[in-house]
Design a protein around this motif. Sequence first.
Motif, PDB file in Angstrom:
ATOM      1  N   GLY A  98       0.800  -1.217   0.000  1.00 17.79           N
ATOM      2  CA  GLY A  98       0.000   0.000   0.000  1.00 17.79           C
ATOM      3  C   GLY A  98       0.832   1.266   0.000  1.00 17.79           C
ATOM      4  O   GLY A  98       0.434   2.283   0.578  1.00 17.79           O
ATOM      5  N   ILE A  99       2.005   1.219  -0.627  1.00 17.66           N
ATOM      6  CA  ILE A  99       2.921   2.363  -0.615  1.00 17.66           C
ATOM      7  C   ILE A  99       2.386   3.488  -1.497  1.00 17.66           C
ATOM      8  O   ILE A  99       2.010   3.268  -2.644  1.00 17.66           O
ATOM      9  CB  ILE A  99       4.330   1.924  -1.068  1.00 17.66           C
ATOM     10  CG1 ILE A  99       4.924   0.980  -0.008  1.00 17.66           C
ATOM     11  CG2 ILE A  99       5.240   3.124  -1.303  1.00 17.66           C
ATOM     12  CD1 ILE A  99       6.203   0.301  -0.423  1.00 17.66           C
ATOM     13  N   TRP A 100       2.355   4.683  -0.915  1.00 17.85           N
ATOM     14  CA  TRP A 100       1.826   5.860  -1.616  1.00 17.85           C
ATOM     15  C   TRP A 100       2.834   6.403  -2.619  1.00 17.85           C
ATOM     16  O   TRP A 100       4.030   6.145  -2.526  1.00 17.85           O
ATOM     17  CB  TRP A 100       1.480   6.959  -0.614  1.00 17.85           C
ATOM     18  CG  TRP A 100       0.308   6.659   0.268  1.00 17.85           C
ATOM     19  CD1 TRP A 100      -0.262   5.438   0.499  1.00 17.85           C
ATOM     20  CD2 TRP A 100      -0.434   7.590   1.049  1.00 17.85           C
ATOM     21  NE1 TRP A 100      -1.309   5.556   1.379  1.00 17.85           N
ATOM     22  CE2 TRP A 100      -1.442   6.868   1.733  1.00 17.85           C
ATOM     23  CE3 TRP A 100      -0.350   8.968   1.248  1.00 17.85           C
ATOM     24  CZ2 TRP A 100      -2.350   7.476   2.603  1.00 17.85           C
ATOM     25  CZ3 TRP A 100      -1.250   9.582   2.107  1.00 17.85           C
ATOM     26  CH2 TRP A 100      -2.241   8.837   2.768  1.00 17.85           C
ATOM     27  N   SER A 101       2.319   7.188  -3.548  1.00 20.06           N
ATOM     28  CA  SER A 101       3.159   7.872  -4.529  1.00 20.06           C
ATOM     29  C   SER A 101       2.922   9.371  -4.438  1.00 20.06           C
ATOM     30  O   SER A 101       1.778   9.830  -4.412  1.00 20.06           O
ATOM     31  CB  SER A 101       2.831   7.385  -5.942  1.00 20.06           C
ATOM     32  OG  SER A 101       3.448   8.227  -6.905  1.00 20.06           O
ATOM     33  N   PHE A 102       4.026  10.124  -4.407  1.00 23.04           N
ATOM     34  CA  PHE A 102       3.947  11.589  -4.396  1.00 23.04           C
ATOM     35  C   PHE A 102       4.659  12.180  -5.611  1.00 23.04           C
ATOM     36  O   PHE A 102       4.849  13.387  -5.698  1.00 23.04           O
ATOM     37  CB  PHE A 102       4.571  12.135  -3.109  1.00 23.04           C
ATOM     38  CG  PHE A 102       3.921  11.612  -1.854  1.00 23.04           C
ATOM     39  CD1 PHE A 102       2.752  12.176  -1.371  1.00 23.04           C
ATOM     40  CD2 PHE A 102       4.471  10.535  -1.171  1.00 23.04           C
ATOM     41  CE1 PHE A 102       2.138  11.691  -0.224  1.00 23.04           C
ATOM     42  CE2 PHE A 102       3.868  10.038  -0.026  1.00 23.04           C
ATOM     43  CZ  PHE A 102       2.699  10.617   0.452  1.00 23.04           C
ATOM     44  N   ASN A 103       5.050  11.314  -6.530  1.00 19.10           N
ATOM     45  CA  ASN A 103       5.843  11.724  -7.685  1.00 19.10           C
ATOM     46  C   ASN A 103       5.027  11.545  -8.958  1.00 19.10           C
ATOM     47  O   ASN A 103       4.629  10.435  -9.314  1.00 19.10           O
ATOM     48  CB  ASN A 103       7.128  10.890  -7.740  1.00 19.10           C
ATOM     49  CG  ASN A 103       8.065  11.338  -8.851  1.00 19.10           C
ATOM     50  OD1 ASN A 103       7.684  12.067  -9.756  1.00 19.10           O
ATOM     51  ND2 ASN A 103       9.305  10.878  -8.772  1.00 19.10           N
ATOM     52  N   LEU A 104       4.783  12.647  -9.651  1.00 18.10           N
ATOM     53  CA  LEU A 104       3.997  12.609 -10.890  1.00 18.10           C
ATOM     54  C   LEU A 104       4.650  11.757 -11.971  1.00 18.10           C
ATOM     55  O   LEU A 104       3.980  11.263 -12.870  1.00 18.10           O
ATOM     56  CB  LEU A 104       3.827  14.038 -11.435  1.00 18.10           C
ATOM     57  CG  LEU A 104       2.906  14.983 -10.667  1.00 18.10           C
ATOM     58  CD1 LEU A 104       3.093  16.404 -11.182  1.00 18.10           C
ATOM     59  CD2 LEU A 104       1.463  14.554 -10.805  1.00 18.10           C
ATOM     60  N   ASN A 105       5.965  11.594 -11.888  1.00 14.45           N
ATOM     61  CA  ASN A 105       6.701  10.943 -12.963  1.00 14.45           C
ATOM     62  C   ASN A 105       6.927   9.447 -12.764  1.00 14.45           C
ATOM     63  O   ASN A 105       7.626   8.821 -13.557  1.00 14.45           O
ATOM     64  CB  ASN A 105       8.065  11.637 -13.141  1.00 14.45           C
ATOM     65  CG  ASN A 105       7.908  13.097 -13.526  1.00 14.45           C
ATOM     66  OD1 ASN A 105       7.102  13.424 -14.390  1.00 14.45           O
ATOM     67  ND2 ASN A 105       8.661  13.965 -12.882  1.00 14.45           N
TER      68      ASN A 105
END
Length: 200
Positions: free
Chosen positions: A94-101
């Motif tokens: 369930g690791i979040w993403s904060f990177n658009l790329n």
Amino acid sequence: KEKFISAVLPAILVAKNEIETLRINIEGLNEKSAWNESDSSFYEETKNKYKAKDIDDLIFRIGTLPNSIVLSQAAIESGWGQSRFFLEGNNLFGIWSFNLNEPRMAAGLTRNGKTIYIRSYPDLPQSIIHYFEILGSANAYRSLRKARLETADPLGLLPHLKFFSERRNAYTDQLKEIIMRNNFIQYDNYRIDPEYLVAN
């Protein structure tokens, strides 16, 4: 549960082999008297990934956990492989993403009115490798990094994972329950057969 274990345990072993190989390669650099351009690039990239101060700190940060812990966390975070993030994005934790790329997918919920994004991975080992990188780089797991040098006992390491969940101690208690109820400790001595891995 058997299907989940049969899918995830080999992926854990592949990921751990890759992390352990990385650590051996960095230790090898530490013993070299002179680096070439490739060595320097490899070191800088790895140091930045783990947010290390220097090569000794980097070696300290690169590591893994007993298979029983990884299995129990994967079971909780993916609902024993039933979550959409697992099924569609190979995201075991369930690791979040904060990177658009980076590859990611929108979660079905928001926080403070903003869409939450979850990382997606090409395969399960990549999800597990990223999980180990987070444990090696985030300040929240400093005590875990120290503890894993002192013990391989999964139950002794569990308290150091309380910051993985907002539930804190209730989360680590649940991890312990899953490990014991499913006898996950039986898998802690499993290692990948090097012949299973084929060089690209």
